[in-house]
Design an enzyme around this catalytic site. Structure first.
Site, mmCIF file in Angstrom:
data_model
loop_
_atom_site.group_PDB
_atom_site.id
_atom_site.type_symbol
_atom_site.label_atom_id
_atom_site.label_comp_id
_atom_site.label_asym_id
_atom_site.label_seq_id
_atom_site.Cartn_x
_atom_site.Cartn_y
_atom_site.Cartn_z
ATOM 1 N N LYS A 1 0.871 -1.178 0.000
ATOM 2 C CA LYS A 1 0.000 0.000 0.000
ATOM 3 C C LYS A 1 0.905 1.224 0.000
ATOM 4 O O LYS A 1 1.150 1.869 1.021
ATOM 5 C CB LYS A 1 -0.910 -0.047 1.236
HETATM 6 N N1 PPE Z 1 -7.957 -1.317 -2.975
HETATM 7 C C1 PPE Z 1 -7.294 -0.155 -2.812
HETATM 8 C C2 PPE Z 1 -6.523 0.374 -3.937
HETATM 9 C C3 PPE Z 1 -7.383 0.526 -1.598
HETATM 10 O O1 PPE Z 1 -6.727 1.666 -1.445
HETATM 11 C C4 PPE Z 1 -8.149 -0.007 -0.558
HETATM 12 C C5 PPE Z 1 -8.280 0.722 0.743
HETATM 13 C C6 PPE Z 1 -8.812 -1.239 -0.761
HETATM 14 C C7 PPE Z 1 -8.681 -1.858 -1.989
HETATM 15 C C8 PPE Z 1 -9.586 -1.924 0.332
HETATM 16 O O2 PPE Z 1 -8.709 -2.342 1.337
HETATM 17 P P1 PPE Z 1 -9.171 -2.495 2.861
HETATM 18 O O3 PPE Z 1 -9.349 -1.112 3.389
HETATM 19 O O4 PPE Z 1 -8.061 -3.216 3.513
HETATM 20 O O5 PPE Z 1 -10.445 -3.247 2.842
HETATM 21 N N2 PPE Z 1 -8.257 2.127 0.651
HETATM 22 C C9 PPE Z 1 -7.945 2.908 1.824
HETATM 23 C C10 PPE Z 1 -7.620 4.350 1.508
HETATM 24 C C11 PPE Z 1 -8.689 5.192 0.942
HETATM 25 C C12 PPE Z 1 -8.247 6.646 0.775
HETATM 26 O O6 PPE Z 1 -8.872 7.333 -0.031
HETATM 27 O O7 PPE Z 1 -7.315 7.106 1.459
HETATM 28 C C13 PPE Z 1 -9.018 2.737 2.897
HETATM 29 O O8 PPE Z 1 -10.148 2.367 2.622
HETATM 30 O O9 PPE Z 1 -8.653 2.950 4.064
#
Ligand code: PPE
Length: 307
Positions: free
Chosen positions: A160
């Site tokens: 990430k």
């Molecule tokens: N894909 C991406 C690219 C992504 O950034 C997130 C989280 C997810 C999938 C889902 O992952 P999870 O949160 O572990 O279920 N995106 C984070 C950041 C958003 C932002 O705009 O800053 C979040 O949801 O915390």
């Protein structure tokens, strides 16, 4: 998007500092080259007090992101757990979004960050429904982006990393400028990957599916939660690639993410999705909410109470 309202404290390099004091130099290396890894975590007002959801899994992913980028974190997993708990307590706000971040700091310029000091912070703020309260309830309108998702051979999606989000920002801005709530990105093979900050799920003929990790997505903690809950609810589930047109023919579609929660998608590029009721999505939203708020005894271990 959300305007940030300052809270009291931010955890920076090992201690809690006053909110306005959490600053960095403009020659912070990571600011120039995107060498920063981060997490997004939520805490909620649960049955027995404020609790952080799946803290262990988020910190583990944070450590893995650091490993992928050869970043030597000066803090252990245990220290980061304590930092998150201390921060929620210090700010006295139970419903919040936590943002751990590690980045190459001030010291040297040029691409190789090896000799830069690594700084680590955890900030938190109040972040309501990521795609709007109405979006969460009634569903959002999405568009398939003209931008292709970062290829795994260029930017490892399992890390990430801040740099990944330049791709996401292009897609998000394009979607907003065209009047949509959110983008859906395809990968370089033309299959559905994910949203700029969410994973994507599809329901067709009562079968739930989501693209596999090999489609070049971030393996979301919420995605994993949804998969476990679906199995417990007796919903048939498959990890499978799907095409752009399979978005249009879905009975239900939804985004999942820490920030977004479980958000129904009611339209993709002018095509209404399904019948406009989301029975499977609603069931999963309910089960997910029970877990966040400590109403699911079998998933108590997903909660870290901060008190
Ligand atoms: N894909 C991406 C690219 C992504 O950034 C997130 C989280 C997810 C999938 C889902 O992952 P999870 O949160 O572990 O279920 N995106 C984070 C950041 C958003 C932002 O705009 O800053 C979040 O949801 O915390």
């Amino acid at each position: 998007m959300v305007a940030i309202h300052p809270l009291k404290k931010i955890w920076l390099d090992g201690r809690l500092v006053e909110w306005p004091a959490a600053k960095v130099h403009v020659l912070t290396h990571g600011l120039h080259y995107g060498y920063a890894i981060f997490e997004g975590i939520r805490s909620h007002r649960a049955l027995n007090g404020p609790a952080i959801f799946r803290l262990r899994e988020h910190v583990e992913r944070f450590l893995n992101s650091a490993k992928i980028y050869r970043m030597k974190l000066p803090f252990s997993s245990e220290e980061l757990h304590v930092a998150c708990k201390d921060l929620v307590r210090a700010n006295g706000v139970p419903e919040a979004y936590l943002r751990p971040i590690a980045f190459s700091g001030y010291g040297e310029m040029g691409l190789d960050p090896t000799n830069c000091p690594i700084q680590v912070a955890v900030a938190m703020w109040e972040w309501g429904a990521y795609l709007g309260k109405e979006g969460q309830e009634k569903g959002v309108r999405a568009t398939v982006s003209s931008w292709v998702r970062n290829d795994a051979r260029s930017l490892p999606p399992q890390a990430k990393c801040a740099a990944n989000y330049a791709n996401g920002a292009l897609a998000k801005m394009e979607a907003s400028a065209s009047g949509y709530d959110e983008a859906i990105l395809l990968n370089s093979s033309g299959m559905v990957a994910e949203g700029p900050g969410e994973n994507v799920f599809r329901v067709r003929d009562k079968v739930l599916s989501t693209p596999p990790a090999s489609s070049g997505i971030l393996r979301g903690v919420t995605r994993d939660t949804v998969i476990q809950l679906a199995q417990e609810e007796g919903i048939e589930f498959r990890r499978v690639d799907f095409t752009r047109e399979e978005l249009f023919t879905a009975d239900e579609l939804f985004f999942s993410g820490t920030a977004a929660g479980i958000t129904p998608i009611r339209e993709v590029d002018g095509r209404p999705i399904g019948e406009g009721s989301y029975p499977v999505t609603r069931r999963l939203q309910g089960a997910y909410d029970d877990c966040l708020r400590g109403r699911s005894p079998r998933h108590e271990d997903w909660l870290t109470y901060v008190a």
